[in-house]
Design an enzyme around this catalytic site. Structure first.
Site, PDB file in Angstrom:
ATOM      1  N   ASP A   1       7.527  18.880  -5.636  1.00 50.99           N
ATOM      2  CA  ASP A   1       6.829  19.124  -6.899  1.00 50.99           C
ATOM      3  C   ASP A   1       6.413  17.820  -7.583  1.00 50.99           C
ATOM      4  OD1 ASP A   1       6.525  21.878  -7.057  1.00 50.99           O
ATOM      5  OD2 ASP A   1       8.575  22.179  -7.770  1.00 50.99           O
TER       6      ASP A   1
ATOM      7  N   CYS B   1       2.631   6.472  10.171  1.00 52.34           N
ATOM      8  CA  CYS B   1       4.039   6.196  10.427  1.00 52.34           C
ATOM      9  C   CYS B   1       4.367   6.440  11.913  1.00 52.34           C
ATOM     10  CB  CYS B   1       4.921   6.995   9.475  1.00 52.34           C
ATOM     11  SG  CYS B   1       6.520   6.224   9.238  1.00 52.34           S
TER      12      CYS B   1
ATOM     13  N   MET C   1       1.413   5.840  13.972  1.00 52.13           N
ATOM     14  CA  MET C   1       1.066   4.451  14.306  1.00 52.13           C
ATOM     15  C   MET C   1       1.953   3.971  15.456  1.00 52.13           C
ATOM     16  SD  MET C   1       1.480   0.815  12.334  1.00 52.13           S
ATOM     17  CE  MET C   1       2.866   0.153  13.252  1.00 52.13           C
TER      18      MET C   1
ATOM     19  N   GLU D   1      -0.662   9.223   2.166  1.00 49.03           N
ATOM     20  CA  GLU D   1      -0.859  10.553   1.564  1.00 49.03           C
ATOM     21  C   GLU D   1      -0.151  10.693   0.221  1.00 49.03           C
ATOM     22  OE1 GLU D   1       0.874   9.902   4.298  1.00 49.03           O
ATOM     23  OE2 GLU D   1       2.501  11.316   4.676  1.00 49.03           O
TER      24      GLU D   1
ATOM     25  N   HIS E   1       2.887   5.674   4.334  1.00 48.50           N
ATOM     26  CA  HIS E   1       2.386   7.038   4.106  1.00 48.50           C
ATOM     27  C   HIS E   1       1.351   7.046   2.976  1.00 48.50           C
ATOM     28  CE1 HIS E   1       5.302   9.306   6.585  1.00 48.50           C
ATOM     29  NE2 HIS E   1       6.063   8.248   6.357  1.00 48.50           N
TER      30      HIS E   1
END
Ligand code: GLN
Length: 556
Positions: free
Chosen positions: A72, A382, A385, A510, A508
């Site tokens: 969240d 991650c 890669m 994202e 990361h």
């Protein structure tokens, strides 16, 4: 400045989107020029979700300060400008950990340590800490009203109301108003029961966010208002929407922000939600489609890669594209004879996301080989890669047994290894490299072209890393290291210059992508994938025309 608090609880069933509701309220209040912070309390006993299975708990969201938190918090960051840290997510386990440490130190001066007041005090002080320097602190309590686990948190927010008064605290309750097909009716009883449950612990909700699949008519709203003792205007239709980014717009339509301001005696400027409205418009009017294949250990389960999926959506929105994501089980790509090619041929781009453990690795390597050889845009995050480096070492540099020591500790070619272990800096429990680290980008690389800057900061969550002993071999064969930590210790980004778009990053990205600020790496990857898809389809069409004509030529 003393902040005002909004407490968000949930009733009836879980998964009603409390987190999204809290994030959307934050977004709306920011659109009024207010400063917000958000926090989540999870009533389970684990100290943090870092060690929980993503299939149980969903994604582990990593903050800049390296906290492994509830997903969240990802919504909170995507919907607002709040700066989140480990202070923004607490579990029962962590609250108790603090209390037990204090008790062992003798801080309680011989008193009996109890849920009330010691546990509730600890919870309240955690709430107050994140409420410093903001106008409104939005506090989400995990779980569903009636759970034994969440009782201390409920008691703490009840006390907060007592302490701070009505104009400084607001109770928002998310409930369900189901439509029963057999009766062709919306049912209010579950909401009534849920509010009754709240009342029994001393909490009278002020605003009810009613999850439903259709707009609530006035008579339904009045009925809920009457039975639940809230004003009719405070019964809000939280209608299902096709895109989560529409939620703030739906809430604005229902006037939730105006209600909040009135209840909390807050002055604010007029709402300016223009950028979100434009975003929603964009979501529903794409000009074309792009198809990305994600190759992972398991086929995706609900929320286990939440931020990744959202970041891809953001990347697609940046090009007005509709995103089609397919999850490909890596083990299914392990077959000999290149049968995997058939499974991969229809993707515009291939992505290998983060992951742990040996399962499916050979399938990922096949997918990467395919993307590299066929010049399909590739994005490795991650683990993605690390596997890209292994694939290159094996199939381009001829190191057939190249591997990561995570998957084969005895490998003669540890292209990926645990550097910190070798240096003897392994710490108990916290063996991962976590949180934000600076990365220097090499000039004249695709990475530089994408970021447009030579220093970036991204979030990490890994144990293993690229082994610099193999740098010479791999770079001589055409791999480029395009990003490293400023001291050169860790390789952060790799790419293949003779490929249209082949990028791997140890971090990361994202976690930092937002719908209004798509992450450059996702934007670039989705854009490249779309272009490659256009080219692939054009070539296929040309080949079909060719096939169609060939028989005549043969006959002639
Ligand atoms: N398993 C790998 C490591 O520990 C990759 C981790 C990840 O992808 N988050 O380094």
């Amino acid at each position: 400045m003393s902040a005002k608090y909004i407490f968000v609880t949930g009733g009836v069933v879980s998964s009603l989107g409390k987190g999204l509701a809290a994030a959307s309220i934050g977004c709306l209040l920011e659109s009024r020029g207010l400063k917000v912070n958000l926090m989540k309390f999870d009533p389970y006993l684990n100290v943090d979700p870092g060690t929980m299975s993503p299939f149980q708990h969903g994604e582990v969201f990593v903050t800049d300060d390296g906290a492994e938190t509830d997903l969240d918090l990802g919504h909170y960051e995507r919907f607002t400008h709040a700066k989140l840290s480990r202070d923004n997510n607490w579990t029962t386990g962590r609250i108790y950990e603090q209390i037990i440490a204090k008790e062992r130190r003798g801080d309680y001066l011989g008193k009996t340590v109890q849920v009330i007041p010691h546990v509730t005090n600890e919870i309240k002080s955690a709430m107050k800490k994140v409420a410093q320097d903001v106008d409104v602190a939005i506090v989400e309590i995990g779980g569903t009203v009636g759970d034994i686990e969440s009782l201390p948190f409920m008691e703490a927010i009840r006390q907060m109301r007592q302490e701070l008064g009505r104009e400084n605290t607001l109770f928002m309750h998310v409930t369900l108003v189901p439509f029963i097909a057999a009766a062709q009716e919306l049912k209010t009883k579950p909401t009534q029961h849920s509010v009754k449950e709240l009342l029994s612990i001393g909490i009278q909700p002020d605003i009810l966010l009613c999850r439903t699949d259709r707009f609530l008519a006035k008579d339904i709203k009045s009925k809920i208002a009457l039975f639940c003792n809230v004003e009719e205007g405070a019964v809000v239709t939280a209608k299902d929407v096709a895109s989560i980014y529409e939620v703030p717009v739906v809430f604005a339509h229902e006037g939730v922000d105006t209600l909040v301001l009135r209840y909390l005696h807050l002055e604010a400027k007029d709402r300016d939600l223009k950028r979100w409205e434009e975003l929603v418009q964009k979501v529903y009017t794409p000009t074309a489609e792009v198809t990305i294949g994600i190759v992972g250990k398991y086929v995706e389960y609900e929320d286990s890669y939440k931020s990744l999926k959202e970041a891809l959506v953001h990347g697609a929105l940046a090009h007005n594209l509709k995103l089609q994501v397919n999850w490909i089980e890596a083990e299914g790509l392990e077959t000999e004879g290149r049968a995997y090619e058939e499974q991969l041929q229809d993707y515009d781009g291939i992505l290998v996301p983060g992951g742990f453990g040996k399962r499916g690795i050979e399938g990922m390597l096949n997918a990467i080989r395919y993307a590299r050889e066929k010049k399909i845009p590739y994005f490795g995050i991650c683990l993605g890669m690390q596997t890209a480096c292994i694939e290159f070492a094996r199939n381009v540099c001829g190191l057939a047994e190249a591997n990561s020591s995570e998957f084969d500790p005895a490998t003669p070619h540890r292209v990926i290894y645990k550097l910190r272990e070798l240096r003897g800096v392994e710490e108990l429990g916290g063996t991962m490299r976590l949180g934000a680290w600076t990365c220097k980008i090499e000039p004249e690389t695709l990475a530089y072209k994408i970021y447009g800057q030579n220093e970036i900061s991204e979030r990490h969550r890994h144990r293993y890393e690229f082994n610099r002993e193999y740098e010479e071999t791999l770079t001589a064969a055409g791999l480029r290291i395009s990003g490293s930590t400023p001291d050169g210790t860790y390789v952060e980004m790799i790419e293949l210059p003779d490929h249209p778009h082949f990028i791997g990053c140890q971090f990361h990205p994202e976690f930092k992508s937002k719908p209004l600020e798509p992450h450059p790496l996702f934007k670039a990857f989705v854009g490249a994938a779309y272009q490659s898809g256009l080219k692939r389809r054009a070539e296929k069409a040309a080949a079909e025309v060719d096939m169609f004509h060939r028989p005549e030529k043969v006959r002639a």
